[in-house]
Write a protein that holds these residues in place. Structure first.
Motif, PDB file in Angstrom:
ATOM      1  N   VAL A  17      33.137  38.108  47.126  1.00  0.00           N
ATOM      2  CA  VAL A  17      34.059  38.806  48.023  1.00  0.00           C
ATOM      3  C   VAL A  17      35.323  37.963  48.125  1.00  0.00           C
ATOM      4  O   VAL A  17      35.292  36.821  48.595  1.00  0.00           O
ATOM      5  CB  VAL A  17      33.447  39.009  49.421  1.00  0.00           C
ATOM      6  CG1 VAL A  17      34.441  39.730  50.334  1.00  0.00           C
ATOM      7  CG2 VAL A  17      32.158  39.815  49.320  1.00  0.00           C
ATOM      8  N   GLY A  18      36.449  38.519  47.680  1.00  0.00           N
ATOM      9  CA  GLY A  18      37.705  37.781  47.680  1.00  0.00           C
ATOM     10  C   GLY A  18      38.411  37.832  49.019  1.00  0.00           C
ATOM     11  O   GLY A  18      38.367  38.836  49.717  1.00  0.00           O
ATOM     12  N   VAL A  19      39.060  36.731  49.358  1.00  0.00           N
ATOM     13  CA  VAL A  19      39.866  36.642  50.581  1.00  0.00           C
ATOM     14  C   VAL A  19      41.249  36.166  50.165  1.00  0.00           C
ATOM     15  O   VAL A  19      41.414  35.032  49.709  1.00  0.00           O
ATOM     16  CB  VAL A  19      39.241  35.659  51.593  1.00  0.00           C
ATOM     17  CG1 VAL A  19      40.095  35.595  52.856  1.00  0.00           C
ATOM     18  CG2 VAL A  19      37.816  36.068  51.917  1.00  0.00           C
ATOM     19  N   GLY A  20      42.244  37.029  50.277  1.00  0.00           N
ATOM     20  CA  GLY A  20      43.590  36.712  49.816  1.00  0.00           C
ATOM     21  C   GLY A  20      43.890  37.424  48.506  1.00  0.00           C
ATOM     22  O   GLY A  20      43.104  38.238  48.015  1.00  0.00           O
ATOM     23  N   ARG A  21      45.063  37.092  47.914  1.00  0.00           N
ATOM     24  CA  ARG A  21      45.487  37.783  46.706  1.00  0.00           C
ATOM     25  C   ARG A  21      45.852  36.820  45.572  1.00  0.00           C
ATOM     26  O   ARG A  21      46.179  37.232  44.477  1.00  0.00           O
ATOM     27  CB  ARG A  21      46.709  38.669  47.007  1.00  0.00           C
ATOM     28  CG  ARG A  21      46.473  39.634  48.152  1.00  0.00           C
ATOM     29  CD  ARG A  21      47.161  40.946  47.908  1.00  0.00           C
ATOM     30  NE  ARG A  21      46.703  41.596  46.699  1.00  0.00           N
ATOM     31  CZ  ARG A  21      45.532  42.225  46.569  1.00  0.00           C
ATOM     32  NH1 ARG A  21      44.699  42.278  47.585  1.00  0.00           N
ATOM     33  NH2 ARG A  21      45.206  42.791  45.428  1.00  0.00           N
ATOM     34  N   ARG A  22      45.797  35.538  45.824  1.00  0.00           N
ATOM     35  CA  ARG A  22      46.238  34.576  44.809  1.00  0.00           C
ATOM     36  C   ARG A  22      45.176  34.357  43.731  1.00  0.00           C
ATOM     37  O   ARG A  22      43.997  34.642  43.934  1.00  0.00           O
ATOM     38  CB  ARG A  22      46.597  33.250  45.469  1.00  0.00           C
ATOM     39  CG  ARG A  22      47.845  33.304  46.333  1.00  0.00           C
ATOM     40  CD  ARG A  22      48.101  31.950  46.965  1.00  0.00           C
ATOM     41  NE  ARG A  22      48.192  30.899  45.947  1.00  0.00           N
ATOM     42  CZ  ARG A  22      47.971  29.617  46.186  1.00  0.00           C
ATOM     43  NH1 ARG A  22      47.635  29.230  47.417  1.00  0.00           N
ATOM     44  NH2 ARG A  22      48.065  28.720  45.210  1.00  0.00           N
ATOM     45  N   ALA A  23      45.623  33.815  42.605  1.00  0.00           N
ATOM     46  CA  ALA A  23      44.730  33.494  41.489  1.00  0.00           C
ATOM     47  C   ALA A  23      45.116  32.134  40.940  1.00  0.00           C
ATOM     48  O   ALA A  23      46.309  31.848  40.753  1.00  0.00           O
ATOM     49  CB  ALA A  23      44.845  34.555  40.394  1.00  0.00           C
ATOM     50  N   VAL A  24      44.122  31.272  40.697  1.00  0.00           N
ATOM     51  CA  VAL A  24      44.395  29.916  40.215  1.00  0.00           C
ATOM     52  C   VAL A  24      43.373  29.521  39.156  1.00  0.00           C
ATOM     53  O   VAL A  24      42.292  30.112  39.068  1.00  0.00           O
ATOM     54  CB  VAL A  24      44.348  28.882  41.364  1.00  0.00           C
ATOM     55  CG1 VAL A  24      45.411  29.164  42.410  1.00  0.00           C
ATOM     56  CG2 VAL A  24      42.965  28.850  42.007  1.00  0.00           C
ATOM     57  N   VAL A  25      43.716  28.503  38.370  1.00  0.00           N
ATOM     58  CA  VAL A  25      42.799  27.927  37.380  1.00  0.00           C
ATOM     59  C   VAL A  25      42.712  26.433  37.637  1.00  0.00           C
ATOM     60  O   VAL A  25      43.736  25.760  37.828  1.00  0.00           O
ATOM     61  CB  VAL A  25      43.303  28.176  35.945  1.00  0.00           C
ATOM     62  CG1 VAL A  25      42.396  27.476  34.934  1.00  0.00           C
ATOM     63  CG2 VAL A  25      43.372  29.666  35.655  1.00  0.00           C
ATOM     64  N   GLY A  26      41.478  25.907  37.657  1.00  0.00           N
ATOM     65  CA  GLY A  26      41.333  24.478  37.881  1.00  0.00           C
ATOM     66  C   GLY A  26      39.894  24.032  37.745  1.00  0.00           C
ATOM     67  O   GLY A  26      38.973  24.851  37.628  1.00  0.00           O
ATOM     68  N   PRO A  27      39.666  22.709  37.766  1.00  0.00           N
ATOM     69  CA  PRO A  27      38.316  22.162  37.610  1.00  0.00           C
ATOM     70  C   PRO A  27      37.514  22.240  38.904  1.00  0.00           C
ATOM     71  O   PRO A  27      38.059  22.137  40.002  1.00  0.00           O
ATOM     72  CB  PRO A  27      38.579  20.707  37.218  1.00  0.00           C
ATOM     73  CG  PRO A  27      39.882  20.380  37.880  1.00  0.00           C
ATOM     74  CD  PRO A  27      40.694  21.652  37.817  1.00  0.00           C
ATOM     75  N   VAL A  28      36.210  22.382  38.746  1.00  0.00           N
ATOM     76  CA  VAL A  28      35.297  22.464  39.887  1.00  0.00           C
ATOM     77  C   VAL A  28      35.075  21.076  40.490  1.00  0.00           C
ATOM     78  O   VAL A  28      34.888  20.091  39.774  1.00  0.00           O
ATOM     79  CB  VAL A  28      33.945  23.064  39.455  1.00  0.00           C
ATOM     80  CG1 VAL A  28      32.867  22.847  40.522  1.00  0.00           C
ATOM     81  CG2 VAL A  28      34.104  24.541  39.142  1.00  0.00           C
ATOM     82  N   ALA A  29      35.086  21.021  41.826  1.00  0.00           N
ATOM     83  CA  ALA A  29      34.667  19.817  42.556  1.00  0.00           C
ATOM     84  C   ALA A  29      33.588  20.271  43.530  1.00  0.00           C
ATOM     85  O   ALA A  29      33.881  20.930  44.528  1.00  0.00           O
ATOM     86  CB  ALA A  29      35.836  19.187  43.299  1.00  0.00           C
ATOM     87  N   GLN A  30      32.337  19.967  43.202  1.00  0.00           N
ATOM     88  CA  GLN A  30      31.225  20.392  44.042  1.00  0.00           C
ATOM     89  C   GLN A  30      31.149  19.529  45.308  1.00  0.00           C
ATOM     90  O   GLN A  30      31.321  18.316  45.271  1.00  0.00           O
ATOM     91  CB  GLN A  30      29.908  20.279  43.271  1.00  0.00           C
ATOM     92  CG  GLN A  30      29.709  21.341  42.214  1.00  0.00           C
ATOM     93  CD  GLN A  30      29.299  22.693  42.782  1.00  0.00           C
ATOM     94  OE1 GLN A  30      29.071  22.828  43.978  1.00  0.00           O
ATOM     95  NE2 GLN A  30      29.186  23.682  41.900  1.00  0.00           N
ATOM     96  N   VAL A  31      30.881  20.188  46.424  1.00  0.00           N
ATOM     97  CA  VAL A  31      30.739  19.481  47.699  1.00  0.00           C
ATOM     98  C   VAL A  31      29.437  18.686  47.701  1.00  0.00           C
ATOM     99  O   VAL A  31      28.396  19.175  47.251  1.00  0.00           O
ATOM    100  CB  VAL A  31      30.755  20.486  48.865  1.00  0.00           C
ATOM    101  CG1 VAL A  31      30.419  19.814  50.191  1.00  0.00           C
ATOM    102  CG2 VAL A  31      32.125  21.155  48.946  1.00  0.00           C
ATOM    103  N   ARG A  32      29.505  17.466  48.177  1.00  0.00           N
ATOM    104  CA  ARG A  32      28.345  16.595  48.208  1.00  0.00           C
ATOM    105  C   ARG A  32      27.278  17.162  49.121  1.00  0.00           C
ATOM    106  O   ARG A  32      27.542  17.521  50.271  1.00  0.00           O
ATOM    107  CB  ARG A  32      28.762  15.210  48.693  1.00  0.00           C
ATOM    108  CG  ARG A  32      27.684  14.152  48.593  1.00  0.00           C
ATOM    109  CD  ARG A  32      28.258  12.764  48.772  1.00  0.00           C
ATOM    110  NE  ARG A  32      29.093  12.659  49.957  1.00  0.00           N
ATOM    111  CZ  ARG A  32      30.385  12.312  49.933  1.00  0.00           C
ATOM    112  NH1 ARG A  32      30.989  12.056  48.797  1.00  0.00           N
ATOM    113  NH2 ARG A  32      31.072  12.221  51.051  1.00  0.00           N
ATOM    114  N   ALA A  33      26.058  17.269  48.627  1.00  0.00           N
ATOM    115  CA  ALA A  33      24.961  17.866  49.400  1.00  0.00           C
ATOM    116  C   ALA A  33      24.526  16.939  50.522  1.00  0.00           C
ATOM    117  O   ALA A  33      24.829  15.745  50.538  1.00  0.00           O
ATOM    118  CB  ALA A  33      23.783  18.149  48.476  1.00  0.00           C
ATOM    119  N   ALA A  34      23.806  17.522  51.460  1.00  0.00           N
ATOM    120  CA  ALA A  34      23.244  16.736  52.557  1.00  0.00           C
ATOM    121  C   ALA A  34      22.239  15.731  52.002  1.00  0.00           C
ATOM    122  O   ALA A  34      21.620  15.972  50.966  1.00  0.00           O
ATOM    123  CB  ALA A  34      22.544  17.659  53.545  1.00  0.00           C
ATOM    124  N   PRO A  35      22.063  14.596  52.669  1.00  0.00           N
ATOM    125  CA  PRO A  35      21.106  13.596  52.172  1.00  0.00           C
ATOM    126  C   PRO A  35      19.692  14.153  52.104  1.00  0.00           C
ATOM    127  O   PRO A  35      19.206  14.757  53.058  1.00  0.00           O
ATOM    128  CB  PRO A  35      21.219  12.464  53.202  1.00  0.00           C
ATOM    129  CG  PRO A  35      21.834  13.081  54.413  1.00  0.00           C
ATOM    130  CD  PRO A  35      22.716  14.186  53.916  1.00  0.00           C
TER     131      PRO A  35
END
Length: 572
Positions: A17-35
């Motif tokens: 589900v998209g929020v906004g109208r912009r489009a970008v290309v870039g590398p993934v940075a995954q959020v660090r999981a809980a311990p």
């Protein structure tokens, strides 16, 4: 808002589900999981297992440090971001949560097991309550993860330190994580969970970041994978080719050009359509600048949340006057306190409400706490006198003409010149003519209107298809309200985020809506779409949408009638 698909799209493209109208290309940075720590893991200090006393001190200190850190982030933020962070800090400071954890620790339970047990008990309570409290479960578990990490001396979970512009990807993103983003290095946000009206989406909108939520498989994308994120289409495409990159760049250039146009909103044949901004604080009003013709929704509850007592007349009057001065003679629509349900107040909490979204919220607080409204109206009148500007003041959650009459009488007695109400309840839309006979204007809150029309919690991301503003039943209610406005000769605005969809903006204009209010970043596209169509064409687009049987068919029928150049420029 684009509806999620059931199946993963072909070619490896992930759909959400998209929020906004912009489009970008870039590398993934995954959020660090809980311990990942077992529930029975002990606290080890200097090579020895700590006893209950040392564990007690470590857990208590961890809660305090997490709360203090969140408060510090809130103080450095503004608007919705600051509000959400303050709410999460209050959760970390919650006496009941902390005391129950410490009681279990004092009884000899390992710290992680004690924290997990109490947090999951609270999470279950929140989920059963539904509404805003259900949405807060993400915040609660974020607090849990931070407290566990601090207690055991582990790195805090969350967004990694970014060394390049990246697409931040997570299973779910807590508001504290979203607010801590280095905006110079964040291209977009993608999550597996959440919804288009959840905290992550709201904050991303305020920060101007393209966002796609409810993307199955997003958390499995390896760090560094280059992805194309299209908020307008609600897609995430790994390893995009040059054609996709070139198309995104053309869209970026075209949409950047739109932002330079700050002319008043109007159709191609000159029918005025006021284009306004939604804000939450006086600081937001300062940032709107010339992109909007005024403020279509000032959410005053931000002044009340996270306080132990209501703000005084003087405090409120100062804030309202600041917004009026920032508007510099432009229109300002102020919504009176919309508390209860998803915005509980420490000083006006309704005990034991089984379904707070249908309970004492918004204007209904006048039944138990009339002083809140009376004080607010007095402050608004004082700000009006101090600035010489005339705010348009409206009450939320009005259901009957009697309530509208009562609010208008209270407002005028306080000295407020222009009084209106929100249309968020289907009953108000169906009897909009009678309600408009009592007030000067109405404004449609399409988020809540969809929630109540479709009997669907607006914060349940998995039900986003039912909450779609293109649902025919919701469009019927909007049309009924607009007809009542035309019949009475009184303004009918829309301040729900449905106006941020340029195609929906054309439908709303065609139905007879006189003003559109949305997040400031959405205004250039809406202005461009409206100015490229005549009022007659907007009427045809609206009629096509009303004739459809489903939300998907309604949007498709409307989009088919949009000027082809507009469709291309806005990627409709």
């Amino acid at each position: 808002m684009t509806a999620p698909t059931v199946d993963e799209a072909a070619g490896g493209v992930l759909q959400g589900v998209g929020v906004g109208r912009r489009a970008v290309v870039g590398p993934v940075a995954q959020v660090r999981a809980a311990p990942a720590v077992p529930a029975d893991a002990p606290l080890v200090v200097d090579g020895e297992v700590a006893g209950p006393g040392r564990v007690h001190d470590a857990v208590e200190r961890a809660f305090a440090e997490v709360a203090a850190g969140l408060r510090e982030q809130a103080a450095a933020a503004s608007g919705t971001v600051a509000d959400v962070l303050a709410a999460t800090a209050q959760m970390a400071d919650d006496a009941a949560l902390r005391s129950q954890v410490l009681t279990r620790v004092d009884a000899g339970e390992p710290p992680v097991g004690a924290i997990d047990g109490v947090v999951e008990m609270f999470a279950t309570m929140f989920e059963q309550a539904g509404g805003y409290l259900a949405e807060r479960v993400t915040d609660l578990r974020s607090v849990r993860d931070r407290v566990v990490a601090r207690t055991l001396g582990l790195p805090d979970p969350g967004v990694p330190r970014l060394d390049r512009a990246s697409v931040v990807v997570a299973r779910d993103l807590a508001p504290a994580d979203t607010a801590a983003l280095d905006l110079d290095k964040v291209l977009a946000i993608v999550t597996e969970l959440g919804g288009p009206t959840g905290h992550t989406a709201i904050i991303a909108g305020q920060l101007g970041l393209p966002c796609v939520v409810r993307v199955a498989g997003a958390a499995d994308l390896p760090d560094g994978t280059v992805v194309a994120v299209d908020a307008a289409a609600g897609t995430v495409q790994p390893d995009p080719d040059d054609a996709v990159r070139d198309a995104f760049e053309r869209r970026r250039v075209a949409q950047a050009a739109l932002a330079a146009d700050t002319a008043p909103g109007a159709t191609a044949d000159g029918q005025a359509v006021a284009l306004l901004a939604n804000i939450g604080t006086p600081a937001d009003a300062e940032r709107v600048g010339a992109v909007a013709e005024g403020i279509g929704l000032f959410r005053t509850e931000v002044l009340f949340l996270e306080r132990q007592a209501a703000p005084t007349v003087e405090e409120q009057a100062e804030a309202y006057a600041a917004v009026l001065r920032a508007a510099d003679g432009r229109k300002v629509v102020v919504r009176t306190l919309d508390a209860g349900a998803d915005k509980p107040l420490a000083f006006a909490t309704q005990p034991d409400e089984e379904n707070p979204a249908l309970g004492v919220r918004g204007y209904r607080l006048v039944r138990s706490h009339p002083e809140l409204l009376d004080t607010q109206l007095a402050a608004l009148a004082r700000a009006q006198d101090a600035t010489g500007a005339t705010p348009w003041v409206m009450a939320p959650m009005i259901a009957t003409p009697e309530e509208a009459r009562d609010f208008a009488a209270r407002a005028r007695a306080a000295g407020v010149v222009t009084a209106g109400v929100m249309v968020e309840v289907p009953a108000a839309a169906l009897r909009a003519g009678d309600i408009l006979a009592e007030v000067d204007f109405v404004s449609l809150g399409t988020n809540d209107l969809a929630q109540y029309a479709m009997a669907t919690d607006r914060l349940r991301g998995e039900l986003a298809d039912l909450l779609d503003a293109w649902q025919p039943a919701v469009l019927d209610l909007v049309a009924a309200t607009a007809r009542a406005g035309a019949a009475t000769g009184k303004p009918v605005g829309v301040c729900g985020e449905s106006a941020a969809d340029p195609v929906m903006a054309l439908v709303l204009v065609g139905l007879g809506v006189t003003s559109l209010s949305m997040a400031p970043g959405a205004l250039p596209a809406a202005r461009y779409a409206v100015r490229r169509h005549t009022s007659a064409r907007c009427g045809q687009i609206a009629a096509a949408a009303l004739d459809a049987r489903t939300a998907r068919e309604a949007r498709a029928a409307a989009t088919a009638l949009v000027d082809p150049e507009v469709r291309t420029t806005l990627a409709l």
